[in-house]
Write a protein that holds these residues in place. Structure first.
Motif, PDB file in Angstrom:
ATOM      1  N   PRO A 268       0.839  -1.210  -0.071  1.00 60.30           N
ATOM      2  CA  PRO A 268       0.125   0.015  -0.055  1.00 60.30           C
ATOM      3  C   PRO A 268       0.758   1.401  -0.003  1.00 60.30           C
ATOM      4  O   PRO A 268       0.681   2.275  -1.028  1.00 60.30           O
ATOM      5  CB  PRO A 268      -0.801  -0.126   1.287  1.00 60.30           C
ATOM      6  CG  PRO A 268      -1.019  -1.546   1.452  1.00 60.30           C
ATOM      7  CD  PRO A 268       0.257  -2.243   0.998  1.00 60.30           C
ATOM      8  N   ILE A 269       1.869   1.434   1.012  1.00 56.08           N
ATOM      9  CA  ILE A 269       2.628   2.777   1.354  1.00 56.08           C
ATOM     10  C   ILE A 269       3.371   2.985  -0.096  1.00 56.08           C
ATOM     11  O   ILE A 269       3.384   4.129  -0.816  1.00 56.08           O
ATOM     12  CB  ILE A 269       3.298   2.746   2.261  1.00 56.08           C
ATOM     13  CG1 ILE A 269       2.254   2.947   3.505  1.00 56.08           C
ATOM     14  CG2 ILE A 269       4.331   3.875   2.151  1.00 56.08           C
ATOM     15  CD1 ILE A 269       3.284   2.779   4.981  1.00 56.08           C
ATOM     16  N   GLY A 270       3.765   1.741  -0.926  1.00 50.83           N
ATOM     17  CA  GLY A 270       4.632   1.840  -2.027  1.00 50.83           C
ATOM     18  C   GLY A 270       3.689   2.523  -3.104  1.00 50.83           C
ATOM     19  O   GLY A 270       4.387   3.059  -4.109  1.00 50.83           O
ATOM     20  N   THR A 271       2.511   2.294  -2.953  1.00 48.47           N
ATOM     21  CA  THR A 271       1.578   2.751  -4.300  1.00 48.47           C
ATOM     22  C   THR A 271       1.112   4.097  -3.909  1.00 48.47           C
ATOM     23  O   THR A 271       0.224   4.624  -4.543  1.00 48.47           O
ATOM     24  CB  THR A 271       0.420   1.578  -4.553  1.00 48.47           C
ATOM     25  OG1 THR A 271      -0.349   1.783  -3.441  1.00 48.47           O
ATOM     26  CG2 THR A 271       1.030   0.215  -5.092  1.00 48.47           C
ATOM     27  N   GLY A 272       1.571   4.603  -2.855  1.00 53.58           N
ATOM     28  CA  GLY A 272       1.216   6.107  -2.607  1.00 53.58           C
ATOM     29  C   GLY A 272      -0.274   6.097  -1.389  1.00 53.58           C
ATOM     30  O   GLY A 272      -0.611   7.247  -1.594  1.00 53.58           O
ATOM     31  N   CYS A 273      -0.487   4.811  -1.093  1.00 54.77           N
ATOM     32  CA  CYS A 273      -1.639   4.962   0.044  1.00 54.77           C
ATOM     33  C   CYS A 273      -1.199   4.867   1.332  1.00 54.77           C
ATOM     34  O   CYS A 273      -0.524   4.206   1.633  1.00 54.77           O
ATOM     35  CB  CYS A 273      -2.569   3.713  -0.547  1.00 54.77           C
ATOM     36  SG  CYS A 273      -3.840   3.435   0.533  1.00 54.77           S
ATOM     37  N   PRO A 274      -1.830   5.525   2.214  1.00 53.11           N
ATOM     38  CA  PRO A 274      -1.250   5.734   3.775  1.00 53.11           C
ATOM     39  C   PRO A 274      -1.666   4.197   4.274  1.00 53.11           C
ATOM     40  O   PRO A 274      -2.662   3.834   3.963  1.00 53.11           O
ATOM     41  CB  PRO A 274      -2.057   6.696   4.294  1.00 53.11           C
ATOM     42  CG  PRO A 274      -2.379   7.563   3.081  1.00 53.11           C
ATOM     43  CD  PRO A 274      -2.827   6.367   2.221  1.00 53.11           C
ATOM     44  N   CYS A 275      -0.844   3.633   5.308  1.00 56.98           N
ATOM     45  CA  CYS A 275      -1.081   2.496   6.046  1.00 56.98           C
ATOM     46  C   CYS A 275      -2.427   2.842   6.774  1.00 56.98           C
ATOM     47  O   CYS A 275      -2.359   4.007   7.373  1.00 56.98           O
ATOM     48  CB  CYS A 275       0.166   2.327   6.939  1.00 56.98           C
ATOM     49  SG  CYS A 275      -0.386   1.023   8.102  1.00 56.98           S
TER      50      CYS A 275
END
Ligand code: SF4
Length: 351
Positions: A268-275
């Motif tokens: 998720p974080i790698g794709t720009g979405c916060p944990c």
């Protein structure tokens, strides 16, 4: 070999132990019988397993485990499926691993979730009583997950709420949990005949022993005060830290930032979405998605002014200067400690 080597690494075991794990996985009569029950959930945990390729689902089912019952994957349905579940429980009583996916509702004695005329509570208790180990897979099975969010209309709980007294069980929370963590736990059971070391929430320490924030690829941006303040902004495109977008990485224990999903392709974080804190029952959907996480570890101040891409190389604010000064000080200090530990050079005898 690939699957076992990956799992050995995930478990944090020395590479030399891979041989022992391979030997345990190779014995055809060593494949543990597995019964997999679904309750109130979206089947995302099974979907995550289906997306893994090393090993693929066929290898897992045919070579590593003996999957006796799984509603998503099995061909049978109705009375035939119910009979096969009962046969498996009787045939492997005391020997099988029970995997549970989904939460279990209590409202009106559990009428909200019934399969084959039995409530989820009854089905779970019956299968768990006869299991050797229970693996609660996913946030819903561990602590109710999204199904149990207030006002929790079905009074849903995780499986631990209904666990028979003394039954050894392990929680693998996540939405979804990483399939490699499941594979690693199964291989650990095969190799050592016991559960791995667990934390206070019955999660394996090898997978949930460190905060996401500790080993996040965006951490250098956090430390440098470079934050995303708006989705789609220049800072977002540049991969800056998502703390101010509500990232719960600083209070969430999991290894997704290390092993990633979809065979290492993304997380998720790698794709720009916060944990969203899906491995923490006390975090997941307990506060607003945009609320700021509590930073548990001593870290640099997250409220320093944002160093915008435009501003880079055009001078620095006093706060930024102080921040850099502190970092340099730390580096110098660390260098001094390191130098002090170096073996001393032999003294020049001519002096
Ligand atoms: S706040 Fe989130 S995005 Fe930023 S470093 Fe921590 S875990 Fe990564």
């Amino acid at each position: 070999m690939k699957a076992v080597t990956t799992a050995t690494a995930v478990m944090g075991l020395p590479l030399a132990m891979a041989e022992q794990v391979v030997a345990a996985a190779e014995k055809p009569d060593n494949r543990p019988p597995v019964i997999w029950l679904h309750f109130q959930e979206c089947t995302g945990c099974s979907e995550a397993l289906l997306r893994a390729n090393h090993p693929g689902i066929a290898e897992v089912i045919l070579e590593l485990i003996n999957l006796e019952y799984q509603e998503t994957l099995m061909a049978g349905a109705g009375h035939q499926a119910e009979a096969s579940l009962e046969n498996a429980i009787k045939k492997y009583a005391g020997k099988y691993i029970l995997i549970v996916e989904g939460s279990i509702p209590k409202l009106d004695n559990g009428v909200c979730c019934q399969i084959g005329g039995k409530t989820a509570m009854e089905s779970f208790k019956h299968a768990a009583e006869n299991a050797a180990y229970v693996i609660n897979l996913g946030a819903c099975a561990c602590n109710g997950g999204i199904v149990a969010i207030e006002p929790n209309p079905t009074q849903a709980f995780g499986a631990p709420e209904f666990m028979p007294e003394g039954k050894p069980y392990i929680n693998l929370p996540g939405c979804p949990p990483n399939p490699y963590n499941l594979l690693s736990v199964v291989l650990y059971l095969l190799t050592f005949g016991a559960l791995p070391e667990l934390d206070a929430q019955n999660r394996p320490l090898f997978a949930y022993g460190r905060l996401i924030h500790e080993h996040c690829e965006r951490r250098p941006h956090f430390d440098a005060g470079r934050f995303v303040r708006e989705f789609g902004s220049e800072e977002h495109k540049l991969g800056y830290c998502l703390y101010h977008m509500g990232c719960k990485g600083p209070e969430t224990y999991a290894n997704c930032s290390i092993i990633h999903f979809n065979d290492g392709a993304a997380w998720p974080i790698g794709t720009g979405c916060p944990c969203i804190g899906c491995t923490e029952g006390s975090v997941l959907f307990k506060n607003s998605l945009y609320s700021l996480a509590t930073v548990a570890q001593p870290t640099p101040n997250a409220n320093v002014p944002t160093a915008s891409p435009e501003g880079l190389g055009q001078g620095a604010t006093p706060t930024q200067t102080a921040f850099v000064g502190a970092a340099v000080g730390l580096a110098v200090g660390a260098g001094a400690v390191y130098a002090a530990r170096l073996p001393k050079e032999p003294e020049d005898e001519n002096k």
